[in-house]
Design a protein around this motif. Structure first.
Motif, PDB file in Angstrom:
ATOM      1  N   SER A  88       0.835  -1.198   0.000  1.00 42.11           N
ATOM      2  CA  SER A  88       0.000   0.000   0.000  1.00 42.11           C
ATOM      3  C   SER A  88       0.873   1.252   0.000  1.00 42.11           C
ATOM      4  N   PRO A  89       0.301   2.418  -0.310  1.00 36.43           N
ATOM      5  CA  PRO A  89       1.063   3.661  -0.231  1.00 36.43           C
ATOM      6  C   PRO A  89       1.606   3.918   1.174  1.00 36.43           C
ATOM      7  N   ALA A  90       0.813   3.607   2.203  1.00 37.83           N
ATOM      8  CA  ALA A  90       1.260   3.832   3.583  1.00 37.83           C
ATOM      9  C   ALA A  90       2.517   3.039   3.887  1.00 37.83           C
ATOM     10  N   ILE A  94       6.266   4.369   4.863  1.00 36.55           N
ATOM     11  CA  ILE A  94       6.971   3.919   6.066  1.00 36.55           C
ATOM     12  C   ILE A  94       8.310   3.285   5.702  1.00 36.55           C
ATOM     13  N   GLY A  95       8.290   2.426   4.709  1.00 36.46           N
ATOM     14  CA  GLY A  95       9.504   1.708   4.323  1.00 36.46           C
ATOM     15  C   GLY A  95      10.584   2.609   3.751  1.00 36.46           C
ATOM     16  N   ARG A  96      10.189   3.589   2.946  1.00 44.15           N
ATOM     17  CA  ARG A  96      11.160   4.469   2.295  1.00 44.15           C
ATOM     18  C   ARG A  96      11.429   5.721   3.101  1.00 44.15           C
ATOM     19  N   ARG A  97      10.602   5.979   4.149  1.00 40.94           N
ATOM     20  CA  ARG A  97      10.718   7.173   4.972  1.00 40.94           C
ATOM     21  C   ARG A  97      10.623   8.443   4.143  1.00 40.94           C
ATOM     22  N   GLU A  98       9.695   8.435   3.196  1.00 38.86           N
ATOM     23  CA  GLU A  98       9.487   9.620   2.370  1.00 38.86           C
ATOM     24  C   GLU A  98       8.032   9.698   1.932  1.00 38.86           C
ATOM     25  N   LEU A  99       7.659  10.896   1.496  1.00 38.30           N
ATOM     26  CA  LEU A  99       6.286  11.131   1.071  1.00 38.30           C
ATOM     27  C   LEU A  99       5.958  10.297  -0.171  1.00 38.30           C
ATOM     28  N   VAL A 100       4.777   9.685  -0.170  1.00 41.25           N
ATOM     29  CA  VAL A 100       4.288   8.945  -1.329  1.00 41.25           C
ATOM     30  C   VAL A 100       3.037   9.647  -1.833  1.00 41.25           C
ATOM     31  N   VAL A 101       3.027  10.003  -3.108  1.00 40.36           N
ATOM     32  CA  VAL A 101       1.925  10.761  -3.692  1.00 40.36           C
ATOM     33  C   VAL A 101       1.339  10.006  -4.874  1.00 40.36           C
ATOM     34  N   VAL A 102       0.020   9.864  -4.866  1.00 39.18           N
ATOM     35  CA  VAL A 102      -0.693   9.283  -6.007  1.00 39.18           C
ATOM     36  C   VAL A 102      -1.725  10.304  -6.455  1.00 39.18           C
ATOM     37  N   GLU A 103      -1.456  10.973  -7.552  1.00 32.84           N
ATOM     38  CA  GLU A 103      -2.359  12.025  -8.021  1.00 32.84           C
ATOM     39  C   GLU A 103      -3.613  11.474  -8.680  1.00 32.84           C
ATOM     40  N   ARG A 104      -3.480  10.308  -9.333  1.00 34.45           N
ATOM     41  CA  ARG A 104      -4.650   9.699  -9.999  1.00 34.45           C
ATOM     42  C   ARG A 104      -4.596   8.188  -9.824  1.00 34.45           C
ATOM     43  N   LEU A 105      -5.480   7.681  -8.985  1.00 29.83           N
ATOM     44  CA  LEU A 105      -5.516   6.233  -8.785  1.00 29.83           C
ATOM     45  C   LEU A 105      -5.962   5.491 -10.036  1.00 29.83           C
ATOM     46  N   GLY A 122     -14.353   4.938  -3.537  1.00 31.22           N
ATOM     47  CA  GLY A 122     -14.528   6.322  -3.970  1.00 31.22           C
ATOM     48  C   GLY A 122     -13.301   7.202  -3.873  1.00 31.22           C
ATOM     49  N   VAL A 123     -12.132   6.609  -3.596  1.00 28.54           N
ATOM     50  CA  VAL A 123     -10.898   7.393  -3.480  1.00 28.54           C
ATOM     51  C   VAL A 123     -10.304   7.620  -4.862  1.00 28.54           C
ATOM     52  N   SER A 124      -9.903   8.853  -5.136  1.00 30.23           N
ATOM     53  CA  SER A 124      -9.307   9.160  -6.439  1.00 30.23           C
ATOM     54  C   SER A 124      -7.828   9.542  -6.346  1.00 30.23           C
ATOM     55  N   ALA A 125      -7.377   9.955  -5.141  1.00 29.88           N
ATOM     56  CA  ALA A 125      -5.983  10.349  -4.962  1.00 29.88           C
ATOM     57  C   ALA A 125      -5.605  10.177  -3.498  1.00 29.88           C
ATOM     58  N   VAL A 126      -4.294  10.019  -3.236  1.00 24.67           N
ATOM     59  CA  VAL A 126      -3.845   9.806  -1.863  1.00 24.67           C
ATOM     60  C   VAL A 126      -2.442  10.363  -1.674  1.00 24.67           C
ATOM     61  N   ILE A 127      -2.197  10.862  -0.477  1.00 26.35           N
ATOM     62  CA  ILE A 127      -0.857  11.239  -0.035  1.00 26.35           C
ATOM     63  C   ILE A 127      -0.594  10.506   1.270  1.00 26.35           C
ATOM     64  N   SER A 128       0.537   9.792   1.347  1.00 28.29           N
ATOM     65  CA  SER A 128       0.940   9.121   2.582  1.00 28.29           C
ATOM     66  C   SER A 128       2.253   9.728   3.058  1.00 28.29           C
ATOM     67  N   GLY A 148     -13.439  14.349  -8.071  1.00 25.67           N
ATOM     68  CA  GLY A 148     -13.565  15.781  -8.266  1.00 25.67           C
ATOM     69  C   GLY A 148     -12.571  16.608  -7.474  1.00 25.67           C
ATOM     70  N   GLU A 149     -11.857  15.988  -6.538  1.00 22.87           N
ATOM     71  CA  GLU A 149     -10.860  16.709  -5.747  1.00 22.87           C
ATOM     72  C   GLU A 149      -9.463  16.437  -6.297  1.00 22.87           C
ATOM     73  N   VAL A 150      -8.557  17.402  -6.115  1.00 30.26           N
ATOM     74  CA  VAL A 150      -7.175  17.267  -6.593  1.00 30.26           C
ATOM     75  C   VAL A 150      -6.230  17.562  -5.434  1.00 30.26           C
ATOM     76  N   LEU A 151      -5.249  16.681  -5.234  1.00 27.99           N
ATOM     77  CA  LEU A 151      -4.245  16.898  -4.199  1.00 27.99           C
ATOM     78  C   LEU A 151      -3.034  17.568  -4.834  1.00 27.99           C
ATOM     79  N   THR A 152      -2.793  18.799  -4.454  1.00 30.77           N
ATOM     80  CA  THR A 152      -1.792  19.648  -5.084  1.00 30.77           C
ATOM     81  C   THR A 152      -0.471  19.619  -4.310  1.00 30.77           C
ATOM     82  N   PRO A 153       0.576  20.273  -4.851  1.00 29.83           N
ATOM     83  CA  PRO A 153       1.831  20.404  -4.097  1.00 29.83           C
ATOM     84  C   PRO A 153       1.634  21.048  -2.731  1.00 29.83           C
ATOM     85  N   ARG A 154       0.647  21.951  -2.607  1.00 28.43           N
ATOM     86  CA  ARG A 154       0.373  22.542  -1.288  1.00 28.43           C
ATOM     87  C   ARG A 154      -0.120  21.478  -0.321  1.00 28.43           C
TER      88      ARG A 154
END
Length: 246
Positions: A88-90, A94-105, A122-128, A148-154
């Motif tokens: 999973s992204p989580a 955890i394993g890489r100790r860095e942010l994992v970003v999925v903009e479009r599942l 119903g999930v379209s994007a995720v940040i772990s 309909g939601e977008v996870l941006t660099p912010r």
């Protein structure tokens, strides 16, 4: 208003919103009785405080083993719980100790089983974002966006700031709970008082110290001011919890 000014105002609002979120997080977590209660507060505040995020969860490892998960919506709890599968992204965060970003599942291929379950919910994007708590407990804060939601660099920056801040606060909660259990040099009855326990958590977070030292700091302040320890604790907790004028 020209484009440059509009971007400047937007950036300032983003900073103020993030500062407010971190203050709310501090006020919420220092009052938690234990780690599980603190994680419940964390996912609620992160979900409610980050625009564009529909759900939030926390994935935990304790002593290297899956330790369940906490979710703002129980329907999505399986996405945070490694017992449903570690791919999973989580776990990647955890394993890489860095942010994992999925903009479009919809086009994601790294975790096929997890991605299928997430899209079905119903999930379209995720940040772990990885969260370091102490030598026994680590985890990941998971922010989810719906259709309909977008996870941006912010959002990515906010996730990193919240994860880092939460790690310090959660470590303080763990230390305080250990101090109560071990009794040690700290008066257990004293720690049992809610407001004093919260104040101890504030000092531990601010100074990066253990509960024993935090109690010493509070007692010293009480002696210097000539007021009861409980009053010192109440003043400190009120100051930290009070919203600041922008």
């Amino acid at each position: 208003m020209n484009l440059e000014m509009r971007e400047s105002v937007g950036g300032t609002l983003g900073v103020l919103e993030t500062a407010g979120l971190l203050r709310e997080l501090t006020a919420g977590l220092i009052g938690a009785s234990d780690l599980d209660a603190a994680l419940t507060v964390l996912v609620r505040i992160a979900r409610d405080g980050v625009a564009g995020v529909n759900w939030c969860g926390f994935t935990s490892l304790r002593a290297g083993e899956p330790a369940g998960a906490v979710a703002s919506d129980h329907r999505l709890a399986e996405l945070d719980d490694l017992r449903h599968g570690p791919d999973s992204p989580a776990m990647a965060a955890i394993g890489r100790r860095e942010l994992v970003v999925v903009e479009r599942l919809s086009v994601e291929t790294r975790w096929p089983d997890w991605t299928w379950r997430a899209r079905r919910l119903g999930v379209s994007a995720v940040i772990s974002a990885p969260v370091d708590i102490d030598e026994q407990v680590i985890g990941a804060l998971n922010l989810y966006a719906g259709a309909g939601e977008v996870l941006t660099p912010r959002h990515q920056l906010t996730a990193m700031l919240v994860a880092d801040h939460a790690g310090l606060l959660l470590a303080a909660v763990r230390d305080r709970a250990r101090a109560v259990t071990e009794a040690g040099q700290v008066d257990v009855a004293l720690l049992g008082e809610s407001v004093v326990g919260q104040a101890i958590g504030v000092v531990m977070t601010q100074r990066g110290c253990r509960a024993e030292e935090a109690v010493t700091v509070l007692r010293s302040a009480a002696s210097s001011l000539g007021i009861p320890l409980r009053e010192v604790a109440e003043r400190l907790v009120t100051t930290v919890s009070r919203p600041r004028d922008n």
